[in-house]
Structure formats: C-alpha cells, structure tokens
Design a protein around this motif. Structure first.
Motif, PDB file in Angstrom:
ATOM      1  N   PHE A   1       0.831  -1.204   0.000  1.00  0.00           N
ATOM      2  CA  PHE A   1       0.000   0.000   0.000  1.00  0.00           C
ATOM      3  C   PHE A   1       0.868   1.257   0.000  1.00  0.00           C
ATOM      4  O   PHE A   1       0.653   2.176  -0.793  1.00  0.00           O
ATOM      5  N   PHE A   2       1.865   1.286   0.900  1.00  0.00           N
ATOM      6  CA  PHE A   2       2.712   2.476   0.972  1.00  0.00           C
ATOM      7  C   PHE A   2       3.572   2.638  -0.285  1.00  0.00           C
ATOM      8  O   PHE A   2       3.868   3.760  -0.689  1.00  0.00           O
ATOM      9  N   ARG A   3       3.947   1.530  -0.904  1.00  0.00           N
ATOM     10  CA  ARG A   3       4.668   1.608  -2.176  1.00  0.00           C
ATOM     11  C   ARG A   3       3.747   2.160  -3.272  1.00  0.00           C
ATOM     12  O   ARG A   3       4.150   2.929  -4.122  1.00  0.00           O
ATOM     13  N   TYR A   4       2.492   1.751  -3.216  1.00  0.00           N
ATOM     14  CA  TYR A   4       1.491   2.141  -4.211  1.00  0.00           C
ATOM     15  C   TYR A   4       1.267   3.657  -4.220  1.00  0.00           C
ATOM     16  O   TYR A   4       1.072   4.262  -5.273  1.00  0.00           O
ATOM     17  N   ILE A   5       1.281   4.282  -3.033  1.00  0.00           N
ATOM     18  CA  ILE A   5       1.010   5.727  -2.947  1.00  0.00           C
ATOM     19  C   ILE A   5       2.286   6.560  -2.822  1.00  0.00           C
ATOM     20  O   ILE A   5       2.224   7.774  -2.629  1.00  0.00           O
ATOM     21  N   GLU A   6       3.443   5.897  -2.928  1.00  0.00           N
ATOM     22  CA  GLU A   6       4.729   6.565  -2.700  1.00  0.00           C
ATOM     23  C   GLU A   6       4.880   7.855  -3.497  1.00  0.00           C
ATOM     24  O   GLU A   6       5.303   8.891  -2.983  1.00  0.00           O
ATOM     25  N   ASN A   7       4.559   7.817  -4.785  1.00  0.00           N
ATOM     26  CA  ASN A   7       4.804   8.966  -5.657  1.00  0.00           C
ATOM     27  C   ASN A   7       3.560   9.794  -5.955  1.00  0.00           C
ATOM     28  O   ASN A   7       3.514  10.524  -6.952  1.00  0.00           O
ATOM     29  N   GLY A   8       2.572   9.680  -5.082  1.00  0.00           N
ATOM     30  CA  GLY A   8       1.351  10.449  -5.274  1.00  0.00           C
ATOM     31  C   GLY A   8       0.164   9.533  -5.517  1.00  0.00           C
ATOM     32  O   GLY A   8       0.314   8.341  -5.773  1.00  0.00           O
ATOM     33  N   TYR A   9      -1.022  10.089  -5.425  1.00  0.00           N
ATOM     34  CA  TYR A   9      -2.235   9.280  -5.518  1.00  0.00           C
ATOM     35  C   TYR A   9      -3.422  10.177  -5.851  1.00  0.00           C
ATOM     36  O   TYR A   9      -3.357  11.405  -5.741  1.00  0.00           O
ATOM     37  N   GLU A  10      -4.517   9.540  -6.266  1.00  0.00           N
ATOM     38  CA  GLU A  10      -5.771  10.258  -6.495  1.00  0.00           C
ATOM     39  C   GLU A  10      -6.637  10.160  -5.250  1.00  0.00           C
ATOM     40  O   GLU A  10      -6.789   9.084  -4.690  1.00  0.00           O
ATOM     41  N   ARG A  11      -7.180  11.302  -4.839  1.00  0.00           N
ATOM     42  CA  ARG A  11      -8.070  11.299  -3.684  1.00  0.00           C
ATOM     43  C   ARG A  11      -9.466  11.728  -4.123  1.00  0.00           C
ATOM     44  O   ARG A  11      -9.610  12.702  -4.863  1.00  0.00           O
ATOM     45  N   SER A  12     -10.474  10.993  -3.688  1.00  0.00           N
ATOM     46  CA  SER A  12     -11.856  11.316  -4.032  1.00  0.00           C
ATOM     47  C   SER A  12     -12.460  12.217  -2.958  1.00  0.00           C
ATOM     48  O   SER A  12     -12.284  11.973  -1.763  1.00  0.00           O
ATOM     49  N   VAL A  13     -13.155  13.242  -3.403  1.00  0.00           N
ATOM     50  CA  VAL A  13     -13.905  14.101  -2.483  1.00  0.00           C
ATOM     51  C   VAL A  13     -15.323  14.232  -3.018  1.00  0.00           C
ATOM     52  O   VAL A  13     -15.549  14.143  -4.230  1.00  0.00           O
TER      53      VAL A  13
END
Length: 358
Positions: free
Chosen positions: A74-86
């Motif tokens: 999980f932490f590797r997956y979001i390491e370089n940024g991620y999409e957040r839903s609002v």
C-alpha cells in the motif's frame, strides 16, 4: 440520494466517506467523536482510510486479511502520489421548471505524497489497527509488525519557512494595492486584511480561524481578545493588537448577513456568504503573496507559514519560549523549540567573524 448518516456531528461529505467503511471501522470514528477529536483530524483519517480501503478492494482483500506485506505494498502504491476522491454537493436548476435540486458528485484530485503526509497515514493506520486489536476484531496488529520490519527513514528536521518583518509588511500592503488595481473595493478587501492580520498576530491554525464565530471576539474594557478552540478542544484566549482590532471592526461593519441561518454566527464568510473554508483562506494568502512579489523562499508561504512567522518574530524579539508555546497552543515545548534554530543569532555572529578571516 440522501447522505448515509454515521454521525450527525460529521459533515455530509465526511459521512458519505465513512459510511462506506466496515462497521467496526465506523465504530472507530464514533469513538473519535466521543473523544472530542477535531473535525479536521476526523476528516484526515477518513481520507486516509478511504485510500487504504480502495487499495484493499482493488486487491480483493478484507481488513481481516491485512498483513505486513500488504501494508508495505500500500505504501509503495502511494509513494509517488495518488488520487483522492472528495464529494461535493452541487445545486442544479431544471431549465424548464426552475426547480432546484441538490446532487452529490465525486471529484478526484491528484495529490503529492509529502513526507508529513506519509507520516500522517502511518499514524492513522497505527491508530486504527490498535483499536481493532483492543476491541478484539483482530488478533494481531499488522501495522506494528510492518513498522518493526521497516527501515526507519532518516530524521531530517526542516527549518520552518517564514516571512521576515519586512516581507510580512509587504504582504499586508499588497492587499490594498491588489484592490486598487482591480478598482473594485468591497467587503472582501476588509475581510482579507482582517484574516491576514489575525493569522500574523495570533499565529492561530487555519482550522482554528475558520471555526471562529462572531462571539469568539470578546471585549474587556479597552481590550479585545479572541477565544480560540485548538486541538483536542483546548481553549486559549489571546489579546488582539490595535491594527488587528481596527481591521476586524472595519470588516464587521461591512460584513454581509448570510442568507442561510446556519452560517449567521460565522466570523469569516466566503463570497457566497457561507463559512469560509481552509481552501479559501489558502487562496487568499496565495493571492497577496503573488501581489507582494515576495522572493522565492517567501513565495511558498501558506496560512500555516504565517504561524511560523509569528513564532520566529516573537523568539527573535527575545520572548520566553514558554510564552510562545502558550500563544501557539503547542502541547509540547519541543514543537516550539523548532523555531529556535531559525533565530540562533550566534550562528550569524560566527559567520560575521569569519568575514575578517577570508
């Protein structure tokens, strides 16, 4: 469709996020509410968990199946940024009938995964898994096992970014020059001056500023004070200086009356006459930072950096560290000590003496 209700003390958009979590995780949020955690803290946890549970869903895993390897992925997956839903509520008008209808839409934003963001996500998951073990939902804490096996990142203490006194004065002046150029003086100019001066002269957090009500301003003879509700519901009362009082009084003279009764008590309003948001305050600061044409270091100034500015100016002026801690509402004096690195005049004197040698 109506927003699912987990707790009436949560905003609708956060209720929508939390309602999608497993029931035992919803219970965790109810515990946070009972413990009087701030709404901002609860919202941050909701966003962090939404990211984590979306990841679990993409791997067809449940909370009971989480192990240290999955957390690492999980932490590797979001390491370089991620999409957040609002979730955002929009009011739509039927072009034929004129009937107004409220509709929730989901928006995705790409976010950089900053060092502080990584630390917060670790802390969020750590709290969740400890709770799940304590309530016997899980037998073991996978987050604890993950952290035991993870290399510790080097501790790098960053020097806080702040404005010098001259730069702070330029920022204040930029408010009037900006509106003179636009040739449209209105209540927003008075509001923005009051906001900037309030941040610079009290060092309050943005979350504290946006939650101020009109009755948060208290008069005691000739003194005007502001009551601030800080982290964990802790109260502190700070005296406002004359310039801030004048700006605040001018704003209150011009402040429009909100149409919606739920916003009538809010001290600072947005242009739509609702309670101002964190994002709106951030945009206010950025706008005048650009207008002031501040140097590159200062150009990165955010509302929180104005808090750094007050702390640094107070300590540079010889104020007691404990007093600065009380003003800022730090629970630990170690947090306040970060600013002493910035104003260590001995470093400057040592470099001045070096000039005689080379």
């Amino acid at each position: 469709m109506d927003t699912p209700i987990v707790s009436r003390r949560l905003p609708e958009n956060i209720n929508r996020i939390v309602s999608k979590f497993p029931e035992e995780v919803q219970e965790f949020f109810l515990e946070m509410i009972s413990a009087d955690r701030s709404l901002q803290t609860i919202a941050n946890y909701a966003y962090d968990f939404a990211l984590f549970f979306d990841f679990l869903q993409s791997r067809n895993k449940t909370i009971e199946q989480v192990d240290p390897i999955l957390i690492k992925r999980f932490f590797r997956y979001i390491e370089n940024g991620y999409e957040r839903s609002v979730y955002v509520k929009l009011t739509k008008v039927d072009p034929q009938t004129g009937e107004k209808r409220e509709e929730w839409i989901e928006r995705k934003h790409f976010r950089e995964n900053s060092r502080s963001g990584k630390q917060r996500k670790r802390a969020s998951l750590r709290s969740l898994f400890r709770y799940l073990v304590k309530t016997h939902v899980l037998d073991r804490d996978p987050m604890e096992e993950y952290e035991d096996a993870t290399l510790r990142s080097r501790s790098r203490q960053k020097v806080p970014v702040f404005l010098t006194r001259e730069e702070a004065l330029r920022l204040i002046q930029a408010i009037s020059t900006y509106h003179e150029k636009k040739k449209r003086k209105n209540w927003l100019e008075a509001r923005d001056l009051a906001i900037i001066l309030m941040l610079l002269n009290t060092g309050m957090r943005v979350s504290e500023l946006i939650n101020l009500n009109i009755n948060s301003i208290q008069t005691d003879g000739d003194l005007i004070r502001v009551m601030i509700i800080g982290k964990g519901g802790k109260e502190r009362i700070l005296k406002l200086n004359n310039k801030t009082v004048e700006a605040l009084q001018e704003y209150l003279k011009q402040r429009p009356t909100p149409h919606d009764t739920k916003h009538q008590d809010a001290l600072f309003l947005n242009k739509n006459l609702g309670r101002i948001s964190r994002k709106a305050v951030s945009e206010v600061v950025k706008k005048y930072v650009r207008e002031a044409n501040l140097p590159p270091k200062a150009a990165a100034i955010s509302p929180h950096k104005l808090r750094h500015t007050l702390a640094t100016l107070l300590l540079a002026n010889g104020e007691n560290l404990r007093v600065v801690q009380e003003i800022l509402g730090h629970s630990s004096i170690q947090t306040t000590q970060i600013y002493t690195h910035v104003i260590n005049t001995e470093k400057d004197q040592a470099l001045d003496r070096l000039e005689k040698l080379i």
